[in-house]
Scaffold this motif. Structure first.
Motif, PDB file in Angstrom:
ATOM      1  N   GLY A  91      25.910 -34.271 -48.300  1.00 55.46           N
ATOM      2  CA  GLY A  91      26.438 -34.914 -47.102  1.00 55.46           C
ATOM      3  C   GLY A  91      27.305 -34.001 -46.248  1.00 55.46           C
ATOM      4  N   TYR A  92      27.586 -32.775 -46.738  1.00 55.42           N
ATOM      5  CA  TYR A  92      28.385 -31.832 -45.960  1.00 55.42           C
ATOM      6  C   TYR A  92      27.473 -31.074 -44.992  1.00 55.42           C
ATOM      7  N   GLY A  93      27.984 -30.779 -43.790  1.00 54.18           N
ATOM      8  CA  GLY A  93      27.224 -30.030 -42.808  1.00 54.18           C
ATOM      9  C   GLY A  93      27.912 -28.728 -42.455  1.00 54.18           C
ATOM     10  N   LYS A  94      27.192 -27.879 -41.722  1.00 55.62           N
ATOM     11  CA  LYS A  94      27.791 -26.628 -41.261  1.00 55.62           C
ATOM     12  C   LYS A  94      28.967 -26.935 -40.342  1.00 55.62           C
ATOM     13  N   MET A  95      29.996 -26.129 -40.435  1.00 54.65           N
ATOM     14  CA  MET A  95      31.202 -26.343 -39.643  1.00 54.65           C
ATOM     15  C   MET A  95      30.878 -26.407 -38.153  1.00 54.65           C
ATOM     16  N   SER A  96      30.062 -25.487 -37.658  1.00 51.23           N
ATOM     17  CA  SER A  96      29.740 -25.452 -36.224  1.00 51.23           C
ATOM     18  C   SER A  96      29.016 -26.720 -35.789  1.00 51.23           C
ATOM     19  N   ASP A  97      28.077 -27.211 -36.611  1.00 54.62           N
ATOM     20  CA  ASP A  97      27.333 -28.430 -36.276  1.00 54.62           C
ATOM     21  C   ASP A  97      28.232 -29.655 -36.281  1.00 54.62           C
ATOM     22  N   MET A  98      29.137 -29.720 -37.276  1.00 55.05           N
ATOM     23  CA  MET A  98      30.027 -30.873 -37.397  1.00 55.05           C
ATOM     24  C   MET A  98      31.007 -30.933 -36.233  1.00 55.05           C
TER      25      MET A  98
ATOM     26  N   PRO B 188      36.653 -30.347 -48.023  1.00 57.98           N
ATOM     27  CA  PRO B 188      36.474 -31.761 -48.374  1.00 57.98           C
ATOM     28  C   PRO B 188      37.033 -32.690 -47.299  1.00 57.98           C
ATOM     29  N   LYS B 189      38.096 -32.241 -46.610  1.00 58.48           N
ATOM     30  CA  LYS B 189      38.711 -33.072 -45.578  1.00 58.48           C
ATOM     31  C   LYS B 189      37.745 -33.287 -44.408  1.00 58.48           C
ATOM     32  N   GLY B 190      37.121 -32.211 -43.922  1.00 61.45           N
ATOM     33  CA  GLY B 190      36.219 -32.321 -42.780  1.00 61.45           C
ATOM     34  C   GLY B 190      34.773 -32.533 -43.177  1.00 61.45           C
ATOM     35  N   LYS B 191      34.498 -32.416 -44.500  1.00 62.89           N
ATOM     36  CA  LYS B 191      33.133 -32.534 -45.021  1.00 62.89           C
ATOM     37  C   LYS B 191      32.181 -31.540 -44.343  1.00 62.89           C
ATOM     38  N   TYR B 192      32.648 -30.305 -44.242  1.00 58.40           N
ATOM     39  CA  TYR B 192      31.801 -29.250 -43.701  1.00 58.40           C
ATOM     40  C   TYR B 192      32.007 -27.958 -44.483  1.00 58.40           C
ATOM     41  N   TYR B 193      31.140 -26.993 -44.224  1.00 57.24           N
ATOM     42  CA  TYR B 193      31.253 -25.698 -44.888  1.00 57.24           C
ATOM     43  C   TYR B 193      30.994 -24.593 -43.869  1.00 57.24           C
ATOM     44  N   MET B 194      31.441 -23.401 -44.207  1.00 55.39           N
ATOM     45  CA  MET B 194      31.278 -22.245 -43.330  1.00 55.39           C
ATOM     46  C   MET B 194      30.917 -21.033 -44.179  1.00 55.39           C
ATOM     47  N   ASP B 195      29.785 -20.389 -43.883  1.00 58.07           N
ATOM     48  CA  ASP B 195      29.358 -19.190 -44.605  1.00 58.07           C
ATOM     49  C   ASP B 195      29.901 -17.937 -43.930  1.00 58.07           C
TER      50      ASP B 195
ATOM     51  N   GLU C  51      41.437 -21.818 -40.148  1.00 55.26           N
ATOM     52  CA  GLU C  51      42.203 -23.035 -40.442  1.00 55.26           C
ATOM     53  C   GLU C  51      41.426 -24.048 -41.293  1.00 55.26           C
ATOM     54  N   VAL C  52      40.381 -23.596 -41.964  1.00 55.56           N
ATOM     55  CA  VAL C  52      39.637 -24.490 -42.851  1.00 55.56           C
ATOM     56  C   VAL C  52      40.515 -24.859 -44.042  1.00 55.56           C
ATOM     57  N   GLU C  53      40.641 -26.164 -44.309  1.00 55.40           N
ATOM     58  CA  GLU C  53      41.392 -26.629 -45.474  1.00 55.40           C
ATOM     59  C   GLU C  53      40.398 -26.906 -46.589  1.00 55.40           C
ATOM     60  N   GLY C  54      40.486 -26.152 -47.666  1.00 54.02           N
ATOM     61  CA  GLY C  54      39.529 -26.371 -48.731  1.00 54.02           C
ATOM     62  C   GLY C  54      39.520 -25.262 -49.759  1.00 54.02           C
TER      63      GLY C  54
END
Length: 229
Positions: free
Chosen positions: A212-219, A81-88, A62-65
């Protein structure tokens, strides 16, 4: 003398192919399905690819981006961009379903000029999925990887089929410019096309995770600790 000239010509053509540069720049894309339509910009700088939709698109978990794919490191990064996170994710999650079943599109014998490029029509009649596919592709653009690899996540059934066709064409040095999937009654199920392209040098920062973006799990952990939803 004639034989010598032919050998020289063959060497010249091989040299041109050997030193031809991969395409670097942007493509404007259109994607249409029965219940949705979308436009996007594809950024290419081998071995990197980024697809930024102009409309909000939900991807894995469900990541929007948008996705950034590194074909050399075999990694795909989903950036929100909405959650300011990323997922590898390993690219194998996308490539394995494609490799599970090979397809063999055939040349139709038809040619045309698309966006100033000489293109050929390839067709596939797929009995198992009851669809017919037509892909217009050119050898005048080169990237060396399958640009359809991530379509399966937003368009699971037909995107996966195009991913398999995209691999078959990429293996032969072709770059897709337009693709249409229709059912046996002729109804369009999915249409993908390049509306425009611009060759230009792209900075490496174009494919980097924004500052400024963090890992999805950390955020998500941080949000949970702060009492957010």
């Amino acid at each position: 003398m004639k034989k010598l000239a032919l050998v020289a010509l063959a060497w010249l053509l091989a040299s041109v192919s050997l030193y031809a540069k991969d395409f670097e720049g942007k493509l404007e894309l259109s994607i249409e399905a029965p219940s949705s339509s979308a436009t996007a910009v594809m950024f290419i700088k081998s071995p990197l690819l980024k697809v930024v939709p102009k409309e909000t698109v939900k991807m894995e978990n469900e990541v929007e981006g948008y996705p950034v794919i590194d074909f050399e490191k075999k990694k795909i990064t989903l950036i929100s961009p909405k959650g300011k996170y990323y997922m590898d994710m390993p690219l194998s999650q996308f490539e394995n379903p494609i490799a599970k079943q090979s397809v063999k599109p055939q040349k139709s014998g038809r040619g045309d000029t698309i966006l100033g490029l000489q293109a050929e029509a390839w067709v596939l009649d797929e009995p198992s999925s009851q669809v017919e596919v037509e892909v217009w592709a050119t050898k005048e653009l080169r990237v060396g990887f399958n640009i359809f690899v991530s379509l399966q996540k937003t368009y699971p059934e037909y995107g996966l089929l195009l991913g398999r066709i995209g691999k078959a064409l990429a293996d032969q040095g072709y770059f897709p410019l337009k693709a249409t999937v229709r059912d046996k009654k002729g109804k369009q199920r999915l249409a993908w096309s390049v509306l425009g392209l611009a060759e230009e040098l792209l900075a490496d920062s174009e494919f980097a995770i924004p500052e400024g973006y963090g890992k999805m799990s950390d955020m998500l952990k941080k949000t949970k600790k702060s009492g957010g939803r």
